[in-house]
Design a protein around this motif. Structure first.
Motif, PDB file in Angstrom:
ATOM      1  N   ARG A 330       0.834  -1.210   0.000  1.00  0.00           N
ATOM      2  CA  ARG A 330       0.000   0.000   0.000  1.00  0.00           C
ATOM      3  C   ARG A 330       0.868   1.259   0.000  1.00  0.00           C
ATOM      4  O   ARG A 330       0.412   2.328  -0.394  1.00  0.00           O
ATOM      5  N   GLU A 331       2.107   1.139   0.484  1.00  0.00           N
ATOM      6  CA  GLU A 331       3.033   2.270   0.477  1.00  0.00           C
ATOM      7  C   GLU A 331       3.881   2.289  -0.788  1.00  0.00           C
ATOM      8  O   GLU A 331       4.257   3.350  -1.276  1.00  0.00           O
ATOM      9  N   ALA A 332       4.182   1.105  -1.314  1.00  0.00           N
ATOM     10  CA  ALA A 332       5.007   1.023  -2.517  1.00  0.00           C
ATOM     11  C   ALA A 332       4.235   1.463  -3.759  1.00  0.00           C
ATOM     12  O   ALA A 332       4.820   2.003  -4.703  1.00  0.00           O
ATOM     13  N   VAL A 333       2.911   1.241  -3.766  1.00  0.00           N
ATOM     14  CA  VAL A 333       2.073   1.585  -4.912  1.00  0.00           C
ATOM     15  C   VAL A 333       1.000   2.571  -4.446  1.00  0.00           C
ATOM     16  O   VAL A 333       0.264   2.288  -3.505  1.00  0.00           O
ATOM     17  N   VAL A 334       0.923   3.707  -5.098  1.00  0.00           N
ATOM     18  CA  VAL A 334      -0.107   4.698  -4.775  1.00  0.00           C
ATOM     19  C   VAL A 334      -1.304   4.424  -5.680  1.00  0.00           C
ATOM     20  O   VAL A 334      -1.233   4.628  -6.896  1.00  0.00           O
ATOM     21  N   HIS A 335      -2.390   3.950  -5.092  1.00  0.00           N
ATOM     22  CA  HIS A 335      -3.547   3.512  -5.869  1.00  0.00           C
ATOM     23  C   HIS A 335      -4.097   4.650  -6.738  1.00  0.00           C
ATOM     24  O   HIS A 335      -4.352   5.757  -6.261  1.00  0.00           O
ATOM     25  N   GLY A 336      -4.267   4.340  -8.013  1.00  0.00           N
ATOM     26  CA  GLY A 336      -4.818   5.316  -8.944  1.00  0.00           C
ATOM     27  C   GLY A 336      -3.835   6.353  -9.423  1.00  0.00           C
ATOM     28  O   GLY A 336      -4.153   7.168 -10.290  1.00  0.00           O
ATOM     29  N   GLU A 337      -2.604   6.313  -8.875  1.00  0.00           N
ATOM     30  CA  GLU A 337      -1.596   7.307  -9.250  1.00  0.00           C
ATOM     31  C   GLU A 337      -0.389   6.659  -9.912  1.00  0.00           C
ATOM     32  O   GLU A 337       0.068   7.102 -10.961  1.00  0.00           O
ATOM     33  N   THR A 338       0.156   5.594  -9.277  1.00  0.00           N
ATOM     34  CA  THR A 338       1.300   4.890  -9.868  1.00  0.00           C
ATOM     35  C   THR A 338       0.938   3.467 -10.266  1.00  0.00           C
ATOM     36  O   THR A 338       1.755   2.754 -10.836  1.00  0.00           O
ATOM     37  N   GLY A 339      -0.252   3.051  -9.937  1.00  0.00           N
ATOM     38  CA  GLY A 339      -0.719   1.707 -10.237  1.00  0.00           C
ATOM     39  C   GLY A 339      -2.072   1.504  -9.597  1.00  0.00           C
ATOM     40  O   GLY A 339      -2.708   2.464  -9.146  1.00  0.00           O
ATOM     41  N   LEU A 340      -2.505   0.258  -9.524  1.00  0.00           N
ATOM     42  CA  LEU A 340      -3.779  -0.073  -8.906  1.00  0.00           C
ATOM     43  C   LEU A 340      -3.549  -1.091  -7.790  1.00  0.00           C
ATOM     44  O   LEU A 340      -2.811  -2.068  -7.973  1.00  0.00           O
ATOM     45  N   VAL A 341      -4.169  -0.852  -6.643  1.00  0.00           N
ATOM     46  CA  VAL A 341      -4.100  -1.767  -5.510  1.00  0.00           C
ATOM     47  C   VAL A 341      -5.451  -2.454  -5.395  1.00  0.00           C
ATOM     48  O   VAL A 341      -6.492  -1.797  -5.324  1.00  0.00           O
ATOM     49  N   VAL A 342      -5.434  -3.778  -5.381  1.00  0.00           N
ATOM     50  CA  VAL A 342      -6.671  -4.564  -5.385  1.00  0.00           C
ATOM     51  C   VAL A 342      -6.901  -5.140  -3.998  1.00  0.00           C
ATOM     52  O   VAL A 342      -6.111  -5.946  -3.517  1.00  0.00           O
ATOM     53  N   ASP A 343      -7.993  -4.735  -3.378  1.00  0.00           N
ATOM     54  CA  ASP A 343      -8.327  -5.180  -2.027  1.00  0.00           C
ATOM     55  C   ASP A 343      -9.214  -6.420  -2.089  1.00  0.00           C
ATOM     56  O   ASP A 343     -10.289  -6.472  -1.504  1.00  0.00           O
ATOM     57  N   SER A 344      -8.744  -7.418  -2.836  1.00  0.00           N
ATOM     58  CA  SER A 344      -9.508  -8.636  -3.065  1.00  0.00           C
ATOM     59  C   SER A 344      -8.561  -9.667  -3.649  1.00  0.00           C
ATOM     60  O   SER A 344      -7.562  -9.305  -4.287  1.00  0.00           O
ATOM     61  N   ARG A 345      -8.881 -10.925  -3.453  1.00  0.00           N
ATOM     62  CA  ARG A 345      -8.103 -11.979  -4.093  1.00  0.00           C
ATOM     63  C   ARG A 345      -8.978 -12.752  -5.085  1.00  0.00           C
ATOM     64  O   ARG A 345      -8.670 -13.897  -5.435  1.00  0.00           O
ATOM     65  N   ASP A 346     -10.018 -12.101  -5.555  1.00  0.00           N
ATOM     66  CA  ASP A 346     -10.887 -12.680  -6.575  1.00  0.00           C
ATOM     67  C   ASP A 346     -10.236 -12.438  -7.937  1.00  0.00           C
ATOM     68  O   ASP A 346      -9.997 -11.288  -8.324  1.00  0.00           O
ATOM     69  N   PRO A 347      -9.929 -13.499  -8.704  1.00  0.00           N
ATOM     70  CA  PRO A 347      -9.282 -13.300 -10.011  1.00  0.00           C
ATOM     71  C   PRO A 347     -10.056 -12.358 -10.923  1.00  0.00           C
ATOM     72  O   PRO A 347      -9.449 -11.639 -11.728  1.00  0.00           O
ATOM     73  N   ALA A 348     -11.390 -12.339 -10.798  1.00  0.00           N
ATOM     74  CA  ALA A 348     -12.181 -11.443 -11.647  1.00  0.00           C
ATOM     75  C   ALA A 348     -11.873  -9.981 -11.340  1.00  0.00           C
ATOM     76  O   ALA A 348     -11.819  -9.141 -12.250  1.00  0.00           O
ATOM     77  N   ASP A 349     -11.672  -9.656 -10.053  1.00  0.00           N
ATOM     78  CA  ASP A 349     -11.332  -8.284  -9.683  1.00  0.00           C
ATOM     79  C   ASP A 349      -9.946  -7.914 -10.211  1.00  0.00           C
ATOM     80  O   ASP A 349      -9.718  -6.784 -10.661  1.00  0.00           O
ATOM     81  N   TRP A 350      -9.021  -8.856 -10.153  1.00  0.00           N
ATOM     82  CA  TRP A 350      -7.677  -8.612 -10.681  1.00  0.00           C
ATOM     83  C   TRP A 350      -7.708  -8.447 -12.197  1.00  0.00           C
ATOM     84  O   TRP A 350      -7.054  -7.568 -12.753  1.00  0.00           O
ATOM     85  N   ALA A 351      -8.490  -9.294 -12.856  1.00  0.00           N
ATOM     86  CA  ALA A 351      -8.605  -9.180 -14.316  1.00  0.00           C
ATOM     87  C   ALA A 351      -9.192  -7.836 -14.709  1.00  0.00           C
ATOM     88  O   ALA A 351      -8.758  -7.226 -15.695  1.00  0.00           O
ATOM     89  N   GLU A 352     -10.162  -7.345 -13.933  1.00  0.00           N
ATOM     90  CA  GLU A 352     -10.748  -6.044 -14.215  1.00  0.00           C
ATOM     91  C   GLU A 352      -9.711  -4.936 -14.088  1.00  0.00           C
ATOM     92  O   GLU A 352      -9.647  -4.025 -14.916  1.00  0.00           O
ATOM     93  N   ALA A 353      -8.867  -5.005 -13.034  1.00  0.00           N
ATOM     94  CA  ALA A 353      -7.824  -3.985 -12.851  1.00  0.00           C
ATOM     95  C   ALA A 353      -6.813  -4.025 -13.997  1.00  0.00           C
ATOM     96  O   ALA A 353      -6.407  -2.986 -14.534  1.00  0.00           O
ATOM     97  N   ILE A 354      -6.388  -5.239 -14.367  1.00  0.00           N
ATOM     98  CA  ILE A 354      -5.430  -5.379 -15.464  1.00  0.00           C
ATOM     99  C   ILE A 354      -6.034  -4.848 -16.764  1.00  0.00           C
ATOM    100  O   ILE A 354      -5.391  -4.099 -17.523  1.00  0.00           O
ATOM    101  N   THR A 355      -7.289  -5.208 -17.022  1.00  0.00           N
ATOM    102  CA  THR A 355      -7.965  -4.775 -18.238  1.00  0.00           C
ATOM    103  C   THR A 355      -8.120  -3.256 -18.286  1.00  0.00           C
ATOM    104  O   THR A 355      -7.972  -2.633 -19.353  1.00  0.00           O
ATOM    105  N   THR A 356      -8.396  -2.654 -17.149  1.00  0.00           N
ATOM    106  CA  THR A 356      -8.539  -1.195 -17.071  1.00  0.00           C
ATOM    107  C   THR A 356      -7.283  -0.499 -17.589  1.00  0.00           C
ATOM    108  O   THR A 356      -7.357   0.480 -18.338  1.00  0.00           O
ATOM    109  N   ILE A 357      -6.125  -1.012 -17.223  1.00  0.00           N
ATOM    110  CA  ILE A 357      -4.857  -0.414 -17.669  1.00  0.00           C
ATOM    111  C   ILE A 357      -4.599  -0.719 -19.137  1.00  0.00           C
ATOM    112  O   ILE A 357      -4.244   0.170 -19.928  1.00  0.00           O
ATOM    113  N   LEU A 358      -4.796  -1.982 -19.540  1.00  0.00           N
ATOM    114  CA  LEU A 358      -4.476  -2.374 -20.916  1.00  0.00           C
ATOM    115  C   LEU A 358      -5.387  -1.707 -21.935  1.00  0.00           C
ATOM    116  O   LEU A 358      -4.966  -1.433 -23.070  1.00  0.00           O
TER     117      LEU A 358
END
Length: 409
Positions: A330-358
């Motif tokens: 949470r300190e290494a990555v600033v959510h929405g500024e330098t990357g996305l931090v996912v507060d879930s371990r659901d692969p669908a939530d991770w896929a959504e974050a990855i897709t948002t960037i790509l």
């Protein structure tokens, strides 16, 4: 005691893993990078540093000069071969005996609990300060895995608590780790200093042009369940086909997890993406830098991280990070500024974050620029100055235990 401004003779103890080894191989990870780079930066300021580790190969020399002022010394303790990380508890007493023949040192700084258990009694015997860094902290088996690592050996949890209470100072790598030392281990807050790591911004730098096409995502870590590599595979599998990047996995399984890579290959095959998941093994620092700067995104799905050095290296490379909301990430990555931090371990939530960037080149560009800008505030000279300020506070007569505020900045 030396005056704080005089050159110091410093012992950095890393019992179970050599800072001379490539990160990602065996048990070599971010701790190895931190120890080596802080040592080199302190030596460049005129200090003499010995890095002390266990001999795990008959071919290892007694000592090896890494840079002027930094010597890596291999001590005989246990068999001269790689062993499972948890087995190193049996070598603590023998390692202390070998350590006792070295020096003199002005202070000893131990990295990981094995090292501290060997070095703290010796520091007390010699009347010199002992500094402890944990890099990872065990969680009770009754807690979720996201709370931290498992105790690989019987004495770990009690040993970490003893070191947190008895060491002259504990150096944490993040505010999250400092909180864990105080709350889980009972360390005194006034003896805990936060010294953030650095990154080599010349080695880890952005590509001249942003990668095009589907490209690849990277996960770089020791290959073990704690690092959440199964989640990375499942997340990539859930990214829509036209956008789905390959997944490049950099790192190697330690002796504790010999069958883990095959488990991951089987998982990828079960999702039908085995052709798009490449295991490239441990990488040299230069090769890792090249790999990172060519990535579309870097994934850090760890269950627990005290900081997440790869996140900083990715930021310096101008690559957006998708990271778990775990510990220091949470300190290494600033959510929405330098990357996305996912507060879930659901692969669908991770896929959504990855897709948002790509799917949004403008967003990816903004994250890339902000990540590089933030990484430029972290370098190894600055990290070593913070560490030396902690040492100076312990060595200055009449002020031992009063740690500097600048080390927590």
């Amino acid at each position: 005691m030396p005056h704080a401004s005089t050159p110091l003779r410093i012992a950095l103890v890393s019992l179970h893993t050599s800072p001379g080894a490539e990160p990602g191989s065996g048990d070599a990870g971010g701790m190895n990078v931190v120890v080596r780079h802080q040592a080199e930066a302190m030596a460049s300021l005129g200090h003499t540093v010995d890095i002390l580790t266990r001999r795990s190969s008959f071919e290892a020399p007694d000592d090896q000069q890494l840079t002027p002022g930094v010597t890596l010394r291999f001590l005989d303790a246990g068999p001269a071969e790689p062993v499972a990380k948890g087995d190193h508890e049996a070598f603590i007493d023998e390692f202390r005996m070998r350590l006792a023949a070295l020096g003199p040192y002005d202070l000893i700084h131990s990295h990981h609990w094995f090292s501290g258990m060997a070095a703290l009694p010796l520091a007390r015997q010699r009347g010199i300060p002992h500094v402890q860094s944990f890099h990872s902290i065990a969680a009770d088996e009754s807690t979720p895995l996201s709370a931290g690592e498992r105790a690989e050996s019987a004495g770990r949890m009690a040993g970490e608590a003893w070191l947190a209470r008895e060491s002259d100072a504990v150096v944490a790598i993040s505010e999250a780790e400092a909180d864990t030392v105080a709350e889980r281990l009972g360390g005194r807050p006034d003896r805990i200093a936060v010294v953030p790591p650095g990154v080599d911004g010349a080695l880890f730098h952005p590509a001249a042009e942003a990668p095009q096409g589907r490209g690849y995502a990277v996960v770089a870590a020791r290959l073990q369940p704690l690092k959440g590599l199964d989640l990375a595979i499942e997340a990539i599998a859930a990214v829509p086909g036209p956008l789905r990047p390959d997944l490049v996995v950099a790192g190697d399984a330690s002796s504790d997890f010999d069958g883990y890579v095959e488990e991951l290959r089987t998982l990828a095959a079960g999702h039908g993406i085995e052709a798009g998941v490449r295991f490239v093994g441990p990488q040299s620092r230069a090769n890792l830098a090249t790999l990172l700067r060519g990535a579309r995104v870097v994934l850090i799905p760890s269950h627990s991280e005290t900081f997440g050095l790869v996140a900083l290296e990715a930021a310096a490379s101008g690559v957006p990070v998708v990271a778990a909301a775990a510990g220091g990430l949470r300190e290494a990555v600033v959510h929405g500024e330098t990357g996305l931090v996912v507060d879930s371990r659901d692969p669908a939530d991770w896929a959504e974050a990855i897709t948002t960037i790509l799917a949004d080149p403008g967003l990816a560009r903004r994250l890339s620029l902000a990540a590089r800008e933030r990484a430029e505030h972290f370098d190894w000279p600055r990290s070593s100055v913070g560490l030396l300020a902690v040492y100076a506070a312990l060595l200055r007569p009449g002020t031992a235990g009063v740690l500097p505020q600048l080390a927590s900045a």
